[in-house]
Structures are given as C-alpha cells and as structure tokens.
Design an enzyme around this catalytic site. Structure first.
Site, mmCIF file in Angstrom:
data_model
loop_
_atom_site.group_PDB
_atom_site.id
_atom_site.type_symbol
_atom_site.label_atom_id
_atom_site.label_comp_id
_atom_site.label_asym_id
_atom_site.label_seq_id
_atom_site.Cartn_x
_atom_site.Cartn_y
_atom_site.Cartn_z
ATOM 1 N N SER A 34 88.856 45.144 -51.959
ATOM 2 C CA SER A 34 89.055 43.816 -52.576
ATOM 3 C C SER A 34 90.354 43.551 -53.177
ATOM 4 O O SER A 34 90.819 42.339 -53.147
ATOM 5 C CB SER A 34 87.920 43.582 -53.509
ATOM 6 O OG SER A 34 87.793 44.961 -54.338
ATOM 7 N N CYS B 187 73.215 34.901 -50.570
ATOM 8 C CA CYS B 187 72.525 35.371 -49.007
ATOM 9 C C CYS B 187 73.580 34.697 -48.087
ATOM 10 O O CYS B 187 74.471 33.891 -48.097
ATOM 11 C CB CYS B 187 71.227 34.488 -48.898
ATOM 12 S SG CYS B 187 70.268 35.103 -50.247
ATOM 13 N N ASP C 88 92.664 44.409 -58.914
ATOM 14 C CA ASP C 88 91.236 44.193 -57.906
ATOM 15 C C ASP C 88 90.924 42.677 -58.006
ATOM 16 O O ASP C 88 91.823 41.786 -58.910
ATOM 17 C CB ASP C 88 90.176 44.844 -58.840
ATOM 18 C CG ASP C 88 88.922 45.034 -57.889
ATOM 19 O OD1 ASP C 88 89.056 44.655 -56.693
ATOM 20 O OD2 ASP C 88 87.968 45.777 -58.553
#
Ligand SMILES: *[C@@H]1O[C@H](CO)[C@@H](O)[C@H](O)[C@H]1NC(C)=O
Length: 474
Positions: free
Chosen positions: A299, A2, A361
């Site tokens: 990313s 969050c 990645d």
C-alpha cells in the site's frame, strides 16, 4: 463496500459466462474477502448459483465448480465484512421469484420505514424486495425494459444513501445502477464476442475487472443513472433519479481500489502519485530531509516512490512481504491481527541499522500494523523512526460499508499528532491534509470543481448527512 459484477454474452447460446465472472472475482478480491458468489442463467431463465464464505479460490474450489454454473449471463459478488453481519448473514446473490413476495406487507413495512437508510446486507435484500414488488405491480408475467426502469425509479424514491448494484432478470437482461450522489462506483464495458456474435457487456465495481478481460469502451455509470442490457441488445441508459451531486468516496482513491483502476475518470495510480508529491511538501516542512524512505508493502509503495522522487532522496524497499498472507484487519481479533502483521512483513536488517527511516503507508486505521512496523524497524536497529501517511487521520468509522473499526478503536480518535506518534512508537508522524488529498484526486478529474465523499476523514462534529448508509447490492 464489496465488489460486484454482471456479465451478458453477445452469444446467447454460450454457456460460459461463469468462466469470466469467476476470473473477474480475483481481479476484485481486494474489495471483499469475507464471502462471495456467482449466479448464472440460461435463456430459459433457469438460475444456477454457488456462494459461500471465504475467498473466491475456496468457494469455487479453484474453478472446479464453474462447469456447474452454465448460462450466457450472470452476476458475481464479493462481500466485505460489514459490522455485525460477517458471521451468519447469507452470502449474495439474493434472489426472488415473484410468488415468494408478500407485497402488501412489504409495502406497509416500507411506508412505515419510508426513506430508510441502507446499512446492512439485509437492507440489500429489502432493496431487492422493493424492486421486485415494484415489478410485480406491473401485473405482467414477463417484464420489459420499461417495467425495469419504472421499478428502479420507484425503488430510488424510498432509499437513501450510497449504493451501487447489479442484478439480472433471469434469461432476459442484466442491469445496474448507482446512487444519486455517485458515492459507490460502477462501470460498464464491452468487447467483441469471441464466437463473433455481437458484443459482450460487463458491469463491475472497478475498471480493472473489465480491462483485464478485454473489455473496452469503459465508462462510469453516472449518479442516479441505471443501465439495462437486454438479451441480444445494446445497453439502454436512463436517469432514474435526478443526480444530487457527483461525489465519489475518496477512500476508494487513497486506500480501497486497485491502483490499476480508473474511477470516475480519475486514475487511482496517478492520484496516489499526487498524494505522495503533496505529502513530500508536508514532510519537508515538518521533518526535513534526513531519512530514507521505506514503504509498507504494497500500500505504501506508490506514494513512497513519489515522496522520494519529490524530495530527491533514495527510496528503499527493505521490508519484504509474504504475498500469501492477506490484509491483516480482516482477521477477527486483535491478537491474530498482531501475529498476522509479523508473519507478513520482514525487515532487511542491514538497511535499518543506525539509520533514520521514514516509513510510508497509505492509511492508519487502528494503528496495529503501524505499531508493528515501527517496532520492527527499531528492533532492526533504526535510530529514528518517522511515519508518513498519504491520507489524513481516519477520525470516523466508514459508514459506506467498510467495517474498518469502531470509533474508539481508531488511532486518530481523540488523539493529536503527537499522541498518535507515541501510540505507534514513532518519533513523529506526518499526515496528508484532507485539502491535499482532495486536490490530488480532483486535479485528475474530467469534471471541474470535483468534490468527494470524505466522511472518514472529516472533523468533529460530523456533517449533517453523516448517518447516511450504503452498501453494494444486487
Ligand atoms: C436451461 O436449463 C434448464 C435446466 O437445466 C433446461 O431444462 C433448459 O433446457 C435450459 N434451456 C436452454 C435454452 O438451454
């Protein structure tokens, strides 16, 4: 995981806290795409709120809702899907007004469940209830800073795990606090009020949300520390629980946070560069130098650039990405996820034909994306396809709030390097060691002997405190 925000304007007459909160939600949207909300309050303590499922642009109808949220102070929240709750749970903010509480019953419940673990959105609500019940015990109609701190101190006594939260006492103050280990992040900053009335203060999960709106003097809330910013006042800091350690979640650095953020004094961007440099050493030892570097946007870009630089080989940006499609793993099922990756990435064929490529990645979780890009590279004519990951294998679900995958869905679950390579259709795969990952972050820390929460990367058996849970709440 969050994203959380709280803002209080130096000008109590201003009615536009929601304008900045709304924009700051976009700066933190990567922290949660499941649901979001804003609640504001004016000086009379009247609360206005809007919350719902989906991205901020959808919930706030591209800002059309914002004029309906007046007030000089407010909160913002972005929810990441947590296991089992994404479909029907209420979006935050939660709020309580004192007469809604059955304090006795709550206390009974909490005594029974003393030292409970925080692991769901409803736990956030319970924490709020605990806090509110502590405030009620002061038997005052209006609480002051001391009451708030006492409420927080008592709340900390009955909660375990990692959490960060922001809250407001409508019309009076905003506040924020961080768990005693500093697992979840929280920063505070200030800026001159644009009407020339004192200072505005904002709390946020990441510094990128403050920086972008002219907030400076950014500092981290410390583990076990709380801060209250009363109306028209300055921040008051208090250690509401002894600091048990200073161990931020390393997943923030290698994966979750914006590269533009500085967390606990560590630049996320620089830490990712360091991860790339260290990964280069592992690549040199295991694969040699016979390949070109192709990052998985976005990313993989920062680590891939560092890898290429360290190995003195050309970096190639030959997967183009459709920037209007969001992270694949927030889609609910595997098939959708597969299609998501395909429409998101597009290989520049001429750059792959007959070449050995090294795809880079930041993490492999389920391996869905990795398998897709390996297949794409092969279909585009690559001779050999290697995969390098600038973090260790994810061996455990993320217990501090990211619904990554269940244990058995994890690509690294009971698979060694060879088996992982085979299951993503790569010729070989290279991981950054946990030691290197920790070093890449610790080297940049202002604290000596910095250590981290590394739960998702640790070996079996899990460490003793593995069941601790957390969530960002308010
Ligand atoms: C706060 O909002 C309420 C409801 O709209 C209103 O009655 C009150 O006058 C407002 N207070 C201030 C100080 O603007």
């Amino acid at each position: 995981m969050c994203g959380i925000l709280a803002l209080i304007s130096g000008n109590v007459e201003c009615d536009n806290a929601a304008v900045d909160l709304h924009e700051a939600l976009y700066a933190l949207q990567h922290r949660g795409q499941d649901a979001c909300g804003i609640a504001t309050s004016n000086t009379s303590g009247r609360i206005y709120s809007c919350k719902g499922k989906g991205l901020a642009s959808k919930v706030f109808r591209d800002g059309a809702i914002i004029p309906e949220l007046p007030g000089f102070m407010g909160l913002g929240h972005l929810r990441y899907p947590t296991a089992g709750t994404s479909s029907n749970a209420e979006s935050q903010p939660f709020y309580v007004s004192s007469n809604l509480l059955d304090t006795e019953k709550l206390k009974e419940y909490l005594d029974f469940e003393a030292h409970r673990h925080i692991n769901t959105d409803s736990d956030s609500e319970i924490m709020l209830q605990v806090f509110a019940s502590q405030l009620l015990q002061t038997n005052k109609r209006r609480v002051d800073e001391e009451d708030l701190f006492t409420g927080l101190e008592n709340m900390y006594k009955i909660t375990v795990g990692g959490f960060a939260f922001c809250g407001m006492v409508a019309g009076f103050a905003i506040f924020g606090a961080r768990d005693p280990h500093g697992i979840r992040p929280l920063v505070i900053g200030s800026r001159l009020n644009q009407d020339g009335k004192g200072l505005d203060y904002m709390l946020a999960s990441e510094s990128v949300a403050l920086d972008q709106f002219g907030f400076t003097e950014i500092k981290d809330i410390e583990p076990g520390q709380a801060v209250i910013i009363p109306k028209g006042g300055s921040p008051i800091f208090r250690q509401v629980h002894p600091q048990l350690s200073y161990t931020p979640d390393i997943f923030e650095f290698c994966y979750f946070s914006s590269p533009n953020s500085i967390m606990d004094g560590i630049s996320v961007y620089e830490s990712r560069q360091g991860m790339g440099l260290k990964l280069a050493n592992t690549i040199r030892e295991t694969l040699g130098q016979d390949s070109r570097f192709v990052p998985i946007p976005d990313s993989g870009i920062v680590p891939a650039l560092s890898v290429a630089e360290a190995l003195d080989t050309p970096y190639r940006h030959v997967f183009s990405r459709n920037r209007y499609i969001f992270r694949t793993f927030i889609m609910p099922n595997q098939e959708k996820r597969r299609r998501g990756v395909q429409s998101k990435l597009n290989p520049l064929r001429s750059e792959f034909k007959g070449k050995n490529v090294l795809l880079v990645d930041d993490t492999i979780v389920r391996g869905t994306t990795s398998l897709q890009v390996c297949n794409m590279a092969r279909e585009a004519g690559a001779k050999k396809v290697y995969f390098a990951i600038s973090s260790p294998p994810v061996t455990h679900p993320h217990i501090y709030g990211i619904d990554l995958a269940t244990l058995t869905e994890l690509i690294a679950y009971k698979r060694d390097r060879k088996a992982i390579a085979a299951s993503i259709n790569a010729d070989d795969v290279v991981f950054l060691t946990l030691e290197d990952l920790e070093a890449a972050c610790a080297e940049l820390s202002p604290r000596p002997q910095q250590s981290f929460e590394v739960g998702v990367f640790c070996d079996w058996p899990p460490p003793e405190n593995f069941l601790d849970k957390s969530i960002d709440i308010w």
